[in-house]
Design a protein around this motif. Structure first.
Motif, PDB file in Angstrom:
ATOM      1  N   MET A   1       4.312   1.246   4.410  1.00  0.00           N
ATOM      2  CA  MET A   1       3.428   0.690   3.428  1.00  0.00           C
ATOM      3  C   MET A   1       2.911   1.818   2.532  1.00  0.00           C
ATOM      4  SD  MET A   1       1.118  -2.215   3.738  1.00  0.00           S
ATOM      5  CE  MET A   1      -0.442  -2.394   3.048  1.00  0.00           C
ATOM      6  N   GLY A   2       2.647   1.530   1.297  1.00  0.00           N
ATOM      7  CA  GLY A   2       2.105   2.542   0.402  1.00  0.00           C
ATOM      8  C   GLY A   2       3.163   3.074  -0.528  1.00  0.00           C
ATOM      9  N   VAL A   3       3.374   4.380  -0.498  1.00  0.00           N
ATOM     10  CA  VAL A   3       4.256   5.012  -1.464  1.00  0.00           C
ATOM     11  C   VAL A   3       5.729   4.731  -1.169  1.00  0.00           C
ATOM     12  CG1 VAL A   3       4.928   7.214  -2.463  1.00  0.00           C
ATOM     13  CG2 VAL A   3       2.559   6.801  -1.875  1.00  0.00           C
ATOM     14  N   ARG A   4       6.136   4.881   0.070  1.00  0.00           N
ATOM     15  CA  ARG A   4       7.552   4.718   0.399  1.00  0.00           C
ATOM     16  C   ARG A   4       7.958   3.252   0.490  1.00  0.00           C
ATOM     17  NH1 ARG A   4       7.450   9.120   4.913  1.00  0.00           N
ATOM     18  NH2 ARG A   4       7.491  10.964   3.609  1.00  0.00           N
ATOM     19  N   HIS A   5       7.175   2.463   1.197  1.00  0.00           N
ATOM     20  CA  HIS A   5       7.507   1.057   1.415  1.00  0.00           C
ATOM     21  C   HIS A   5       6.440   0.190   0.770  1.00  0.00           C
ATOM     22  CE1 HIS A   5      10.548   2.316   4.223  1.00  0.00           C
ATOM     23  NE2 HIS A   5       9.649   3.043   4.862  1.00  0.00           N
ATOM     24  N   PHE A   6       6.880  -0.878   0.143  1.00  0.00           N
ATOM     25  CA  PHE A   6       5.948  -1.816  -0.481  1.00  0.00           C
ATOM     26  C   PHE A   6       5.184  -2.571   0.588  1.00  0.00           C
ATOM     27  CE2 PHE A   6       5.061  -5.965  -2.456  1.00  0.00           C
ATOM     28  CZ  PHE A   6       4.208  -5.519  -3.446  1.00  0.00           C
ATOM     29  N   LEU A   7       5.886  -3.006   1.632  1.00  0.00           N
ATOM     30  CA  LEU A   7       5.222  -3.665   2.750  1.00  0.00           C
ATOM     31  C   LEU A   7       6.111  -3.575   3.977  1.00  0.00           C
ATOM     32  CD1 LEU A   7       6.456  -6.807   3.407  1.00  0.00           C
ATOM     33  CD2 LEU A   7       5.556  -7.125   1.135  1.00  0.00           C
ATOM     34  N   GLU A  13      10.678  -4.994   9.569  1.00  0.00           N
ATOM     35  CA  GLU A  13      11.407  -4.956   8.296  1.00  0.00           C
ATOM     36  C   GLU A  13      10.535  -4.283   7.248  1.00  0.00           C
ATOM     37  OE1 GLU A  13      12.858  -8.107   4.891  1.00  0.00           O
ATOM     38  OE2 GLU A  13      12.344  -8.841   6.883  1.00  0.00           O
ATOM     39  N   HIS A  14      11.120  -3.394   6.480  1.00  0.00           N
ATOM     40  CA  HIS A  14      10.409  -2.695   5.413  1.00  0.00           C
ATOM     41  C   HIS A  14      10.974  -3.132   4.071  1.00  0.00           C
ATOM     42  CE1 HIS A  14       8.259   0.070   8.038  1.00  0.00           C
ATOM     43  NE2 HIS A  14       9.383   0.187   8.731  1.00  0.00           N
ATOM     44  N   VAL A  15      10.088  -3.487   3.151  1.00  0.00           N
ATOM     45  CA  VAL A  15      10.483  -3.825   1.784  1.00  0.00           C
ATOM     46  C   VAL A  15      10.224  -2.588   0.937  1.00  0.00           C
ATOM     47  CG1 VAL A  15      10.031  -5.306  -0.193  1.00  0.00           C
ATOM     48  CG2 VAL A  15       9.932  -6.249   2.117  1.00  0.00           C
ATOM     49  N   GLN A  16      11.256  -2.128   0.256  1.00  0.00           N
ATOM     50  CA  GLN A  16      11.134  -0.902  -0.529  1.00  0.00           C
ATOM     51  C   GLN A  16      10.249  -1.109  -1.750  1.00  0.00           C
ATOM     52  OE1 GLN A  16      12.280   2.098   0.332  1.00  0.00           O
ATOM     53  NE2 GLN A  16      12.997   1.144   2.224  1.00  0.00           N
ATOM     54  N   CYS A 126      -0.244   7.675  -5.614  1.00  0.00           N
ATOM     55  CA  CYS A 126      -0.460   6.620  -4.645  1.00  0.00           C
ATOM     56  C   CYS A 126      -0.822   5.337  -5.387  1.00  0.00           C
ATOM     57  CB  CYS A 126      -1.587   7.013  -3.693  1.00  0.00           C
ATOM     58  SG  CYS A 126      -2.004   5.711  -2.545  1.00  0.00           S
ATOM     59  N   PRO A 127      -0.094   4.244  -5.172  1.00  0.00           N
ATOM     60  CA  PRO A 127      -0.431   3.015  -5.879  1.00  0.00           C
ATOM     61  C   PRO A 127      -1.720   2.420  -5.342  1.00  0.00           C
ATOM     62  CG  PRO A 127       1.324   2.623  -4.324  1.00  0.00           C
ATOM     63  CD  PRO A 127       1.048   4.100  -4.296  1.00  0.00           C
ATOM     64  N   ARG A 128      -2.739   2.346  -6.171  1.00  0.00           N
ATOM     65  CA  ARG A 128      -4.034   1.854  -5.729  1.00  0.00           C
ATOM     66  C   ARG A 128      -4.169   0.348  -5.910  1.00  0.00           C
ATOM     67  NH1 ARG A 128      -8.247   6.029  -5.770  1.00  0.00           N
ATOM     68  NH2 ARG A 128      -7.170   7.994  -5.972  1.00  0.00           N
ATOM     69  N   ARG A 129      -3.497  -0.206  -6.896  1.00  0.00           N
ATOM     70  CA  ARG A 129      -3.728  -1.599  -7.201  1.00  0.00           C
ATOM     71  C   ARG A 129      -2.601  -2.510  -6.759  1.00  0.00           C
ATOM     72  NH1 ARG A 129      -4.900  -1.485 -13.370  1.00  0.00           N
ATOM     73  NH2 ARG A 129      -4.489  -3.666 -13.019  1.00  0.00           N
ATOM     74  N   GLY A 130      -1.494  -1.973  -6.302  1.00  0.00           N
ATOM     75  CA  GLY A 130      -0.332  -2.795  -5.998  1.00  0.00           C
ATOM     76  C   GLY A 130      -0.571  -3.813  -4.903  1.00  0.00           C
ATOM     77  N   LEU A 131      -1.110  -3.394  -3.784  1.00  0.00           N
ATOM     78  CA  LEU A 131      -1.314  -4.307  -2.671  1.00  0.00           C
ATOM     79  C   LEU A 131      -2.397  -5.319  -2.990  1.00  0.00           C
ATOM     80  CD1 LEU A 131      -0.483  -5.021   0.162  1.00  0.00           C
ATOM     81  CD2 LEU A 131      -2.238  -3.499   1.006  1.00  0.00           C
ATOM     82  N   GLY A 132      -3.418  -4.907  -3.726  1.00  0.00           N
ATOM     83  CA  GLY A 132      -4.486  -5.836  -4.094  1.00  0.00           C
ATOM     84  C   GLY A 132      -3.961  -6.978  -4.931  1.00  0.00           C
ATOM     85  N   THR A 133      -2.981  -6.721  -5.769  1.00  0.00           N
ATOM     86  CA  THR A 133      -2.392  -7.779  -6.585  1.00  0.00           C
ATOM     87  C   THR A 133      -1.691  -8.790  -5.698  1.00  0.00           C
ATOM     88  OG1 THR A 133      -2.040  -6.149  -8.311  1.00  0.00           O
ATOM     89  CG2 THR A 133      -0.897  -8.226  -8.546  1.00  0.00           C
ATOM     90  N   VAL A 134      -1.013  -8.327  -4.668  1.00  0.00           N
ATOM     91  CA  VAL A 134      -0.334  -9.238  -3.758  1.00  0.00           C
ATOM     92  C   VAL A 134      -1.348 -10.072  -2.986  1.00  0.00           C
ATOM     93  CG1 VAL A 134       1.117  -9.362  -1.707  1.00  0.00           C
ATOM     94  CG2 VAL A 134       1.691  -7.793  -3.526  1.00  0.00           C
TER      95      VAL A 134
END
Length: 142
Positions: A1-7, A13-16, A126-134
């Motif tokens: 999760m975070g920089v390498r994996h989206f979730l 399972e890792h989503v890139q 580091c993506p700060r807003r990406g996970l919050g959008t999801v």
């Protein structure tokens, strides 16, 4: 999760992370270089300057929409696949902060010089807003 994996799912399972800005890096760079050729302090902007500014804005809007589309699709997939979706609040400040300096035991009041690779550094972007959008996705409510 975070920089390498989206979730990451509970199944392992890792989503890139798709990195849309890096994929389209040449296009916004060229448009911004063209925009930078115009004089900065003029009273009246020319039509070409306004068009160049609109092109830069349109490219960034396109990247933003690609990210939102990816977030929406990922959230809908998670909601459709799993009964319970659990998340944690990421510590984005902790992911980007540099490690504290450790004093050198041999020299009182001194710090050892860094040798070779810097250890303990996190990724600077580091993506700060990406996970919050999801997590705030209204279409992912079930």
């Amino acid at each position: 999760m975070g920089v390498r994996h989206f979730l990451a799912t509970s199944d392992g399972e890792h989503v890139q992370n798709p990195r849309f800005l890096q994929m389209m890096a040449k296009e916004p760079a060229a448009a911004q270089r063209h925009l930078a050729t115009f004089p900065r302090r003029t009273r009246r902007r020319t039509k070409k300057h306004r068009d160049a500014a609109r092109k830069v804005a349109a490219i960034h809007v396109k990247i933003r929409r690609q990210r939102l589309d990816h977030h929406h699709k990922a959230a809908n997939t998670l909601v459709a696949e799993y009964d319970v979706v659990v998340h944690e609040k990421p510590n984005s400040a902790g992911m980007t902060r540099s490690p504290t300096a450790r004093p050198d035991p041999g020299t009182p009041g001194g710090f050892p010089a860094e040798r070779g690779r810097r250890e303990g550094r996190a990724q600077p972007h580091c993506p700060r807003r990406g996970l919050g959008t999801v997590l705030r996705n209204p279409g992912a409510e079930g």
